[in-house]
Write a protein that holds these residues in place. Structure first.
Motif, mmCIF file in Angstrom:
data_model
loop_
_atom_site.group_PDB
_atom_site.id
_atom_site.type_symbol
_atom_site.label_atom_id
_atom_site.label_comp_id
_atom_site.label_asym_id
_atom_site.label_seq_id
_atom_site.Cartn_x
_atom_site.Cartn_y
_atom_site.Cartn_z
ATOM 1 N N GLY A 47 0.796 -1.217 0.000
ATOM 2 C CA GLY A 47 0.000 0.000 0.000
ATOM 3 C C GLY A 47 0.831 1.269 0.000
ATOM 4 N N ASP A 88 1.597 -2.046 -4.683
ATOM 5 C CA ASP A 88 0.231 -2.565 -4.668
ATOM 6 C C ASP A 88 0.367 -4.042 -5.003
ATOM 7 N N THR A 125 -1.504 3.870 6.150
ATOM 8 C CA THR A 125 -2.707 3.508 6.905
ATOM 9 C C THR A 125 -2.677 4.084 8.319
ATOM 10 N N CYS A 145 -0.999 8.971 0.793
ATOM 11 C CA CYS A 145 -2.340 8.515 0.397
ATOM 12 C C CYS A 145 -2.251 7.585 -0.812
ATOM 13 N N GLY A 167 -2.745 4.266 -0.521
ATOM 14 C CA GLY A 167 -3.636 3.132 -0.299
ATOM 15 C C GLY A 167 -5.080 3.577 -0.329
ATOM 16 N N ARG A 168 -5.876 3.059 0.604
ATOM 17 C CA ARG A 168 -7.309 3.374 0.582
ATOM 18 C C ARG A 168 -7.708 4.457 1.564
#
Length: 237
Positions: A17, A21, A184, A202, A204-205
């Motif tokens: 992440g 990916d 995260t 930022c 990742g999610r």
């Protein structure tokens, strides 16, 4: 055997992440590792959620009504290494390095007295396998990283990495000269409780607001602006 040259700034990169990916291959590796350990594939979903390999596998065992006994902990590194090794072609096909990751590692490596490694819930072997799959291993000292086999608790991995780095490089690394780069809230928590500065990304999610809400003072949209990444890391320390 001579001691390594001392370093003054310790940069720890999260892997999944942040630098890569994995294209969902990590969850497949946990499922395969579970099958290696138990002899049967899982019927419950794998939930990673930024935890360590030990914690993920313990939850998977408990979800199937199985006791995660010490013998399973001992077998986990070999099982997870074998599981991911079998999936490397799929990892290369479905995953990718994050844009700017290689350039950021290279640029920080050109700064004087910067030591770079990783902090990840993966076992050490799998962290290196994942990054090597996308040619991101150069410039990272994997001997001094914080890994899933160091502790089941992610917040303890910063201290584990610092102990290794101090032993190898003869430098005492503290909160003021250790920087964790991650994507995260668990990365932010690991830095805050483990004793490091943090740079949120930022990639990742999670968005900027979510990372700032849990305490990240510096947040970048991604790793594409190499100069901005270097500035953020150096100023965080």
């Amino acid at each position: 055997m001579s001691r390594a040259e001392p370093r003054r700034l310790f940069v720890l990169w999260d892997v999944d992440g942040t630098l890569i990916d994995n294209g969902g291959v990590s969850k497949e590796a946990y499922a395969r590792g579970f099958e290696i350990l138990t002899g049967a594939p899982p019927i419950q979903p794998v939930v990673t959620d930024g935890r360590t390999d030990l914690a993920i596998m313990r939850a998977l065992f408990e979800g199937h009504g199985l006791a995660f006994v010490p013998a399973m902990s001992d077998r986990l590194p070999a099982a997870m290494a074998a599981a991911l090794d079998a999936l490397v072609p799929r990892l290369r096909e479905r995953g990718h390095a994050m844009p700017g990751a290689s350039a950021a590692i290279t640029a920080l490596g050109e700064e004087p007295d910067v030591l770079q490694s990783v902090l990840t819930g993966n076992i050490a072997r799998n962290a290196q396998t994942k990054l090597s799959a996308f040619a991101l291993q150069a410039g990272l000292d994997f001997e001094v990283g914080g890994y899933g086999e160091d502790s089941e608790v992610r917040t303890e991995l910063v201290a584990a990495a610092r102990r290794k780095a101090a032993a190898k490089y003869g430098t005492v690394f503290t909160r003021d000269n250790t920087v964790l780069v991650g994507d995260t809230p668990r990365d932010v928590e690991a830095a805050q409780l483990g004793g490091a500065r943090v740079v949120g990304v930022c990639t990742g999610r999670f968005g900027e607001a979510e990372l700032r809400a849990v305490g990240a003072r510096t947040v970048l949209p991604n790793l594409s602006d190499t100069a901005a990444v270097v500035r953020a890391v150096l100023s965080a320390a």
